[in-house]
Design a protein around this motif. Structure first.
Motif, PDB file in Angstrom:
ATOM      1  N   PHE A 290      26.850  79.637 -17.055  1.00  0.00           N
ATOM      2  CA  PHE A 290      26.122  79.350 -15.822  1.00  0.00           C
ATOM      3  C   PHE A 290      25.551  80.652 -15.273  1.00  0.00           C
ATOM      4  O   PHE A 290      26.293  81.623 -15.037  1.00  0.00           O
ATOM      5  CB  PHE A 290      27.069  78.703 -14.817  1.00  0.00           C
ATOM      6  CG  PHE A 290      26.431  78.290 -13.535  1.00  0.00           C
ATOM      7  CD1 PHE A 290      25.214  77.616 -13.512  1.00  0.00           C
ATOM      8  CD2 PHE A 290      27.050  78.557 -12.314  1.00  0.00           C
ATOM      9  CE1 PHE A 290      24.626  77.225 -12.330  1.00  0.00           C
ATOM     10  CE2 PHE A 290      26.476  78.175 -11.121  1.00  0.00           C
ATOM     11  CZ  PHE A 290      25.256  77.503 -11.130  1.00  0.00           C
ATOM     12  N   PRO A 291      24.221  80.730 -15.051  1.00  0.00           N
ATOM     13  CA  PRO A 291      23.591  82.013 -14.732  1.00  0.00           C
ATOM     14  C   PRO A 291      23.663  82.440 -13.267  1.00  0.00           C
ATOM     15  O   PRO A 291      23.243  83.558 -12.934  1.00  0.00           O
ATOM     16  CB  PRO A 291      22.133  81.783 -15.151  1.00  0.00           C
ATOM     17  CG  PRO A 291      21.912  80.319 -14.955  1.00  0.00           C
ATOM     18  CD  PRO A 291      23.219  79.670 -15.293  1.00  0.00           C
TER      19      PRO A 291
ATOM     20  N   GLU B  98      24.919  74.054 -10.340  1.00  0.00           N
ATOM     21  CA  GLU B  98      25.523  73.894 -11.666  1.00  0.00           C
ATOM     22  C   GLU B  98      25.187  72.520 -12.238  1.00  0.00           C
ATOM     23  O   GLU B  98      24.891  72.381 -13.433  1.00  0.00           O
ATOM     24  CB  GLU B  98      27.035  74.088 -11.583  1.00  0.00           C
ATOM     25  CG  GLU B  98      27.728  74.062 -12.934  1.00  0.00           C
ATOM     26  CD  GLU B  98      29.242  74.182 -12.807  1.00  0.00           C
ATOM     27  OE1 GLU B  98      29.842  74.968 -13.563  1.00  0.00           O
ATOM     28  OE2 GLU B  98      29.824  73.483 -11.945  1.00  0.00           O
ATOM     29  N   ALA B  99      25.232  71.491 -11.384  1.00  0.00           N
ATOM     30  CA  ALA B  99      24.879  70.143 -11.836  1.00  0.00           C
ATOM     31  C   ALA B  99      23.423  70.079 -12.281  1.00  0.00           C
ATOM     32  O   ALA B  99      23.093  69.437 -13.298  1.00  0.00           O
ATOM     33  CB  ALA B  99      25.146  69.140 -10.722  1.00  0.00           C
ATOM     34  N   LEU B 100      22.518  70.749 -11.541  1.00  0.00           N
ATOM     35  CA  LEU B 100      21.105  70.788 -11.932  1.00  0.00           C
ATOM     36  C   LEU B 100      20.933  71.499 -13.274  1.00  0.00           C
ATOM     37  O   LEU B 100      20.151  71.078 -14.121  1.00  0.00           O
ATOM     38  CB  LEU B 100      20.284  71.504 -10.853  1.00  0.00           C
ATOM     39  CG  LEU B 100      20.111  70.778  -9.522  1.00  0.00           C
ATOM     40  CD1 LEU B 100      19.415  71.705  -8.515  1.00  0.00           C
ATOM     41  CD2 LEU B 100      19.289  69.499  -9.721  1.00  0.00           C
ATOM     42  N   TRP B 101      21.681  72.587 -13.432  1.00  0.00           N
ATOM     43  CA  TRP B 101      21.607  73.370 -14.675  1.00  0.00           C
ATOM     44  C   TRP B 101      22.098  72.546 -15.867  1.00  0.00           C
ATOM     45  O   TRP B 101      21.467  72.538 -16.930  1.00  0.00           O
ATOM     46  CB  TRP B 101      22.435  74.639 -14.473  1.00  0.00           C
ATOM     47  CG  TRP B 101      22.614  75.494 -15.691  1.00  0.00           C
ATOM     48  CD1 TRP B 101      21.653  76.216 -16.324  1.00  0.00           C
ATOM     49  CD2 TRP B 101      23.845  75.731 -16.391  1.00  0.00           C
ATOM     50  NE1 TRP B 101      22.199  76.893 -17.377  1.00  0.00           N
ATOM     51  CE2 TRP B 101      23.546  76.616 -17.442  1.00  0.00           C
ATOM     52  CE3 TRP B 101      25.146  75.300 -16.214  1.00  0.00           C
ATOM     53  CZ2 TRP B 101      24.529  77.073 -18.328  1.00  0.00           C
ATOM     54  CZ3 TRP B 101      26.120  75.751 -17.079  1.00  0.00           C
ATOM     55  CH2 TRP B 101      25.817  76.616 -18.133  1.00  0.00           C
ATOM     56  N   ILE B 102      23.192  71.829 -15.694  1.00  0.00           N
ATOM     57  CA  ILE B 102      23.706  70.984 -16.776  1.00  0.00           C
ATOM     58  C   ILE B 102      22.700  69.879 -17.088  1.00  0.00           C
ATOM     59  O   ILE B 102      22.442  69.579 -18.264  1.00  0.00           O
ATOM     60  CB  ILE B 102      25.074  70.388 -16.381  1.00  0.00           C
ATOM     61  CG1 ILE B 102      26.131  71.494 -16.306  1.00  0.00           C
ATOM     62  CG2 ILE B 102      25.501  69.303 -17.372  1.00  0.00           C
ATOM     63  CD1 ILE B 102      27.455  71.041 -15.717  1.00  0.00           C
ATOM     64  N   ALA B 103      22.115  69.288 -16.051  1.00  0.00           N
ATOM     65  CA  ALA B 103      21.132  68.214 -16.247  1.00  0.00           C
ATOM     66  C   ALA B 103      19.894  68.716 -16.986  1.00  0.00           C
ATOM     67  O   ALA B 103      19.203  67.941 -17.663  1.00  0.00           O
ATOM     68  CB  ALA B 103      20.734  67.607 -14.903  1.00  0.00           C
TER      69      ALA B 103
ATOM     70  N   ALA C  13      16.452  82.326 -11.811  1.00  0.00           N
ATOM     71  CA  ALA C  13      15.390  82.317 -10.783  1.00  0.00           C
ATOM     72  C   ALA C  13      15.032  80.897 -10.386  1.00  0.00           C
ATOM     73  O   ALA C  13      14.881  80.596  -9.194  1.00  0.00           O
ATOM     74  CB  ALA C  13      14.159  83.055 -11.328  1.00  0.00           C
ATOM     75  N   ALA C  14      14.896  79.999 -11.360  1.00  0.00           N
ATOM     76  CA  ALA C  14      14.538  78.614 -11.041  1.00  0.00           C
ATOM     77  C   ALA C  14      15.633  77.947 -10.230  1.00  0.00           C
ATOM     78  O   ALA C  14      15.351  77.163  -9.311  1.00  0.00           O
ATOM     79  CB  ALA C  14      14.283  77.861 -12.351  1.00  0.00           C
ATOM     80  N   LEU C  15      16.865  78.234 -10.537  1.00  0.00           N
ATOM     81  CA  LEU C  15      17.986  77.608  -9.811  1.00  0.00           C
ATOM     82  C   LEU C  15      18.057  78.147  -8.387  1.00  0.00           C
ATOM     83  O   LEU C  15      18.294  77.365  -7.439  1.00  0.00           O
ATOM     84  CB  LEU C  15      19.301  77.868 -10.550  1.00  0.00           C
ATOM     85  CG  LEU C  15      19.449  77.123 -11.886  1.00  0.00           C
ATOM     86  CD1 LEU C  15      20.651  77.637 -12.653  1.00  0.00           C
ATOM     87  CD2 LEU C  15      19.573  75.618 -11.642  1.00  0.00           C
ATOM     88  N   ILE C  16      17.837  79.427  -8.208  1.00  0.00           N
ATOM     89  CA  ILE C  16      17.877  79.982  -6.847  1.00  0.00           C
ATOM     90  C   ILE C  16      16.716  79.403  -6.036  1.00  0.00           C
ATOM     91  O   ILE C  16      16.881  79.085  -4.838  1.00  0.00           O
ATOM     92  CB  ILE C  16      17.824  81.521  -6.899  1.00  0.00           C
ATOM     93  CG1 ILE C  16      19.149  82.062  -7.456  1.00  0.00           C
ATOM     94  CG2 ILE C  16      17.557  82.096  -5.493  1.00  0.00           C
ATOM     95  CD1 ILE C  16      19.177  83.570  -7.628  1.00  0.00           C
TER      96      ILE C  16
END
Length: 390
Positions: A343-344, A371-376, A384-387
């Protein structure tokens, strides 16, 4: 003449222990599992030696030979002699004087035949000398071993009443060394069925240890089914159902997964969480993970990420065996992909990007959402996209 061979027998450290006894005029014969396994071309671990020398004499001879002797069970005739860091359990010939199903009062015996008659199973009553020459004092062990026929010595009921753990050992040894086509011995099963109450007298640690060893055999399903049919399985575990065990074993073999006694225990179901079997904390933790995730909706990748590749594969096999769900093509590859992912985003990243916005529970909730978005995203979304999605 039947002989056994192997590095375990010819290594100088072990030959020195045998010579310590035979040079003094005593007998020295390997017995039990090491002889049985050597004849079956199975790995040999524990080295047990039987002798006519009394334990005090064994201690004396070991000291004179410069070897370390530990009186591990001297009251029952057992001394552990360590030679070159290799332990050798040396036990004086014995015969049972009195038994209560858990402990035995023993007396030293004079002959190998007396010693053999107090043992549990015919193929465990085989002896060999330092040259590997096999002795079958009861005249049954070699034939039974050749046929992979697992039987009690003489009267099965008497053997069982001497030590009720032999009920579980019978199923365990048959799973490991018996011939599935031969089936289980009818006399043994009848004797077990009439002595089931003795299982209640056993410590749960011993029961748990035997059960895990049984379930760790390459193909234990026949032995477990026989346990169910004679009533032994219900005495060990409440509310279990072994119908998923054979499909699980088949799937393990298809996918080259190593046998896992804890995974197979999970397949049996029931209410047992490991406490009643006195499993270790690590075993109980693994059992809980298996059972808790059989019915969840987590995908293969997420299972790999959260629990590691081996545990995730095991959960998928349990789902397929217990819920009759197909094992999807590519699922193991997805497990590996998830297991390798990291997880980044860290807490410090959000605190730096949004000063004063995230702290305490809100920070934890935000990390879990990202984390849920990243797993999905199949672990592809970068930091950067997650932040930005925060």
């Amino acid at each position: 003449m039947v002989k056994v061979t192997g590095d375990w027998l010819t290594q100088p450290q072990t030959q020195a222990v045998c010579a310590m006894l035979t040079d003094a005029g005593h007998q020295a014969h390997f017995v039990g599992g090491c002889v049985r396994n050597a004849l079956l071309d199975a790995p040999v671990s524990d080295l047990d030696i039987s002798t006519d020398a009394h334990p005090e004499r064994v201690m004396e001879l070991a000291e004179a030979a410069g070897l370390t002797a530990v009186p591990t069970g001297i009251d029952h005739g057992t001394v552990t002699v360590i030679s070159g860091r290799i332990p050798h359990e040396i036990t004086t010939y014995r015969k049972d004087v009195e038994t209560d199903g858990r402990r035995a009062v023993v007396a030293f015996a004079d002959t190998m035949v007396e010693d053999a008659e107090r043992r549990d199973f015919t193929m465990n009553a085989l002896y060999c000398d330092a040259a590997g020459v096999v002795v079958d004092p009861l005249g049954q062990g070699l034939d039974d071993l050749k046929a992979r026929r697992f039987r009690f010595i003489n009267d099965p009921a008497q053997r069982i009443r001497e030590d009720y753990l032999r009920i579980l050992r019978y199923f365990r040894f048959h799973a490991w060394y018996g011939d599935a086509a031969e089936g289980l011995d009818a006399d043994a099963l009848a004797a077990i069925a009439t002595n089931l109450a003795g299982i209640e007298a056993l410590s749960r640690e011993r029961v748990g240890s035997e059960l895990i060893k049984l379930l760790s055999a390459p193909a234990p399903e026949q032995a477990v089914a026989a346990m169910r049919q004679c009533g032994a399985l219900a005495m060990v575990l409440q509310g279990v159902d072994d119908r998923a065990l054979a499909p699980l074993v088949h799937l393990e073999q298809q996918t080259d997964m190593a046998a896992d006694g804890i995974r197979r225990l999970a397949a049996l179901g029931g209410e047992e969480d490991g406490r009643g079997l006195r499993l270790s904390n690590e075993q109980r933790k693994r059992l809980a993970i298996y059972r808790d995730h059989i019915g969840t909706a987590e995908g293969a990748g997420e299972l790999g990420y959260r629990h590691g590749a081996d545990m995730a594969r095991g959960i998928l096999l349990l789902r397929a065996a217990m819920l009759e769900m197909p094992l999807m093509s590519g699922s193991f590859a997805a497990v590996d992909h998830g297991a390798a992912a990291t997880f980044p985003v860290k807490a410090a990243d959000l605190m730096e990007a949004f000063p004063g916005r995230f702290h305490g529970r809100a920070l934890g909730d935000a990390l879990r959402r990202l984390e849920a978005l990243w797993i999905a995203s199949d672990f592809t979304a970068d930091r950067a996209a997650l932040i930005d999605a925060s």
